[in-house]
Design a protein around this motif. Structure first.
Motif, PDB file in Angstrom:
ATOM      1  N   TYR A 132       0.832  -1.206   0.000  1.00 12.72           N
ATOM      2  CA  TYR A 132       0.000   0.000   0.000  1.00 12.72           C
ATOM      3  C   TYR A 132       0.864   1.252   0.000  1.00 12.72           C
ATOM      4  O   TYR A 132       0.660   2.164  -0.799  1.00 12.72           O
ATOM      5  CB  TYR A 132      -0.951   0.017   1.206  1.00 12.72           C
ATOM      6  N   TRP A 133       1.855   1.291   0.894  1.00 12.38           N
ATOM      7  CA  TRP A 133       2.707   2.492   0.971  1.00 12.38           C
ATOM      8  C   TRP A 133       3.520   2.693  -0.301  1.00 12.38           C
ATOM      9  O   TRP A 133       3.781   3.815  -0.709  1.00 12.38           O
ATOM     10  CB  TRP A 133       3.619   2.426   2.208  1.00 12.38           C
ATOM     11  N   HIS A 134       3.914   1.596  -0.896  1.00 16.17           N
ATOM     12  CA  HIS A 134       4.642   1.680  -2.169  1.00 16.17           C
ATOM     13  C   HIS A 134       3.737   2.296  -3.245  1.00 16.17           C
ATOM     14  O   HIS A 134       4.142   3.229  -3.950  1.00 16.17           O
ATOM     15  CB  HIS A 134       5.092   0.272  -2.581  1.00 16.17           C
ATOM     16  N   ARG A 193       1.035   4.051  -2.729  1.00 16.15           N
ATOM     17  CA  ARG A 193       0.651   5.415  -2.329  1.00 16.15           C
ATOM     18  C   ARG A 193       1.749   6.416  -2.670  1.00 16.15           C
ATOM     19  O   ARG A 193       1.464   7.555  -3.053  1.00 16.15           O
ATOM     20  CB  ARG A 193       0.367   5.426  -0.818  1.00 16.15           C
ATOM     21  N   SER A 194       3.008   5.987  -2.539  1.00 21.52           N
ATOM     22  CA  SER A 194       4.097   6.916  -2.852  1.00 21.52           C
ATOM     23  C   SER A 194       4.124   7.234  -4.345  1.00 21.52           C
ATOM     24  O   SER A 194       4.585   8.289  -4.745  1.00 21.52           O
ATOM     25  CB  SER A 194       5.442   6.360  -2.386  1.00 21.52           C
ATOM     26  N   LEU A 253       0.076   9.000  -4.658  1.00 21.42           N
ATOM     27  CA  LEU A 253      -0.208  10.055  -3.665  1.00 21.42           C
ATOM     28  C   LEU A 253      -1.616   9.965  -3.067  1.00 21.42           C
ATOM     29  O   LEU A 253      -1.792  10.130  -1.886  1.00 21.42           O
ATOM     30  CB  LEU A 253       0.017  11.469  -4.245  1.00 21.42           C
ATOM     31  N   HIS A 288      -5.115   8.413  -1.655  1.00 20.05           N
ATOM     32  CA  HIS A 288      -5.528   7.186  -0.971  1.00 20.05           C
ATOM     33  C   HIS A 288      -6.530   6.376  -1.799  1.00 20.05           C
ATOM     34  O   HIS A 288      -6.402   5.151  -1.903  1.00 20.05           O
ATOM     35  CB  HIS A 288      -6.139   7.508   0.397  1.00 20.05           C
ATOM     36  N   SER A 324      -4.863   4.526  -4.538  1.00 25.44           N
ATOM     37  CA  SER A 324      -3.965   3.504  -3.978  1.00 25.44           C
ATOM     38  C   SER A 324      -4.764   2.286  -3.509  1.00 25.44           C
ATOM     39  O   SER A 324      -4.337   1.145  -3.680  1.00 25.44           O
ATOM     40  CB  SER A 324      -3.170   4.075  -2.809  1.00 25.44           C
ATOM     41  N   ASP A 325      -5.903   2.548  -2.925  1.00 22.66           N
ATOM     42  CA  ASP A 325      -6.779   1.476  -2.453  1.00 22.66           C
ATOM     43  C   ASP A 325      -7.232   0.598  -3.632  1.00 22.66           C
ATOM     44  O   ASP A 325      -7.168  -0.633  -3.568  1.00 22.66           O
ATOM     45  CB  ASP A 325      -7.991   2.111  -1.751  1.00 22.66           C
ATOM     46  N   TYR A 373      -6.251  12.967   3.413  1.00 26.06           N
ATOM     47  CA  TYR A 373      -5.370  11.923   3.954  1.00 26.06           C
ATOM     48  C   TYR A 373      -3.898  12.301   3.826  1.00 26.06           C
ATOM     49  O   TYR A 373      -3.030  11.454   3.640  1.00 26.06           O
ATOM     50  CB  TYR A 373      -5.642  10.577   3.264  1.00 26.06           C
ATOM     51  N   PHE A 374      -3.618  13.606   3.842  1.00 26.35           N
ATOM     52  CA  PHE A 374      -2.217  14.070   3.845  1.00 26.35           C
ATOM     53  C   PHE A 374      -2.032  15.078   4.973  1.00 26.35           C
ATOM     54  O   PHE A 374      -2.789  16.053   5.067  1.00 26.35           O
ATOM     55  CB  PHE A 374      -1.869  14.718   2.492  1.00 26.35           C
ATOM     56  N   LEU A 408       7.039  16.241  -2.578  1.00 30.47           N
ATOM     57  CA  LEU A 408       6.190  15.246  -3.250  1.00 30.47           C
ATOM     58  C   LEU A 408       5.620  15.789  -4.564  1.00 30.47           C
ATOM     59  O   LEU A 408       5.522  15.066  -5.556  1.00 30.47           O
ATOM     60  CB  LEU A 408       5.056  14.804  -2.322  1.00 30.47           C
TER      61      LEU A 408
END
Lengths: 176, 126
Positions: free
Chosen positions: A32-34, A36-37, A40, A42, A45-46, A107-108, A118
Motif C-alpha cells: 500500500y505504501w509503495h 501510495r508513494s 499520492l 488514498h 492507492s486502495d 489523507y495528507f 512530493l
C-alpha cells in the motif's frame, strides 16, 4: 528480505488459499505504501492495491518462484500504479487539470516542505519518479529495485541521478 | 521507510486484509494452467499425421508417372494427339505455291535442253 521457506512448499503443493492469505498478511501494508508513494492519493492507492492482489491470486499457480514473492508483488503493484497514473494523466490533460494538490487531500498531513517535495517528484517522468521514490522514501537498494522493475542497476543509477537533479532545481524554483 | 505525511482511514489495513482474503475465497480455487505442450499435443499429432500421409502418397504418384510407356497409350489417343492443332497453324499456309502462269512456263520447257544440261554437268558429281 527473507521470506519463509514454507511459502515455496505451499506453492509446490498447490495450497494457494493458505499461501495467498499469508502473502496478504505479510505484504498488504508495504505494498500500500509503495503504491501510495507513486499515486499520492488514498482512493487510487486502495483500488490499485486490490487490483494487484486480485492479479496475484489469479497468477499464483503460474508463478515459478524464481524470484522472491515480494519482488513479484512489487512488480505487479508498480505496473498497475503506473498504468493508472498514465490513464489519469491522459484524462486530466483532456480536462485541463494536470496538477494534483496534496494540500486538498484529507489523507495528507505532511508539512509544507514535504508537500513541495512530493509535488516536485510528481512532475518527474514516470520511471525517474518510481526510482526516486523507491530509493529515497523506501530506502531500497539498487539491486532490489533492479529486480522489481527489470531494469539494469546502471540505468537505475542514471535515472536516480537525473531525478535528484531535477527535484533540486524544482525545489529552488518553488522557493522563489 | 521515510514518512511521507500520508494518512489512512482508521482500521484500513485490517479491513483491507479481510476483504482481500474474502475476495480470493469468493472467486473460487485457482488451478494450475495446463502446460503449453499438453495444449499443443492434439494439433501436433494432427500435423504429424498429415505429414506422414503426404510422405507416403507423394512418392507413389511420382513412380506411377515415371513408369508410363508409349506402348501403354491407346492408339486412338495417339491419333487424337497428332490431330490436335493447339496453335491453329498449318505448315501448308507458309508454303507459297507457284501460280498458274509460272507452272505453265515450267511445262513448256524444252526437254532436250534439260537433257543436254544434265549430260554436260553430271560428270561433275561422279
Amino acid at each position: 528480505m527473507q521470506e519463509p521457506g514454507t511459502w515455496k512448499e505451499q506453492l509446490k503443493k498447490e495450497q494457494y488459499q493458505s499461501l495467498f492469505a499469508e502473502l496478504v498478511e505479510a505484504y498488504t501494508e508495504r505494498l500500500y505504501w509503495h503504491i501510495r508513494s507513486i499515486l499520492l492519493r488514498h482512493d487510487w492507492s486502495d483500488d490499485v492495491l486490490q487490483e494487484c492482489f486480485i492479479k496475484a491470486w489469479k497468477a499464483l499457480p503460474s508463478f515459478r518462484a524464481e524470484s522472491a514473492f515480494y519482488t513479484w508483488l512489487y512488480r505487479i503493484a508498480t505496473n498497475e500504479a503506473l498504468a493508472l497514473l498514465k490513464k489519469e494523466r491522459r484524462f486530466q490533460l483532456q480536462e485541463g487539470a494536470l496538477n494534483y494538490h496534496l494540500s486538498a487531500d484529507p489523507y495528507f498531513d505532511g508539512d509544507e516542505a514535504l508537500k513541495n517535495l512530493l509535488e516536485a517528484v510528481a512532475e518527474l517522468p514516470d520511471k525517474q519518479q518510481t526510482v526516486f521514490k523507491l530509493k529515497y522514501f523506501q530506502n531500497l537498494s539498487f539491486n532490489e529495485i533492479s529486480e522489481m522493475l527489470g531494469t539494469s542497476v546502471g540505468a537505475l543509477k542514471a535515472s536516480f541521478h537525473h531525478a535528484k537533479e531535477k527535484v533540486k532545481v524544482q525545489l529552488n524554483l518553488n522557493e522563489f | 521507510m521515510k514518512d511521507q505525511g500520508f494518512k489512512i482511514p482508521k482500521g484500513y489495513f485490517e479491513a483491507k486484509k479481510d476483504q482481500l482474503k474474502a475476495l480470493a475465497q469468493e472467486s473460487g480455487p485457482v488451478t494450475k494452467a495446463a502446460p503449453k505442450t499438453r495444449i499443443l499435443w492434439p494439433s501436433l499429432a494432427a500435423a504429424a499425421a498429415v505429414l506422414i500421409a503426404a510422405l507416403f502418397f507423394l512418392p507413389l504418384n511420382s513412380k506411377q508417372n515415371s513408369d508410363l510407356n508409349f506402348s501403354d497409350l491407346q492408339e486412338q489417343e495417339v491419333i487424337d494427339f497428332l490431330n490436335q492443332d493447339p496453335y491453329g497453324v498449318y505448315p501448308e499456309s507458309f508454303i507459297e505455291l507457284p501460280n498458274s502462269e509460272s507452272s505453265e512456263g515450267f511445262e513448256n520447257l524444252d526437254t532436250k535442253l534439260i537433257e543436254s544440261y544434265l549430260n554436260e554437268h553430271s560428270s561433275e558429281y561422279l
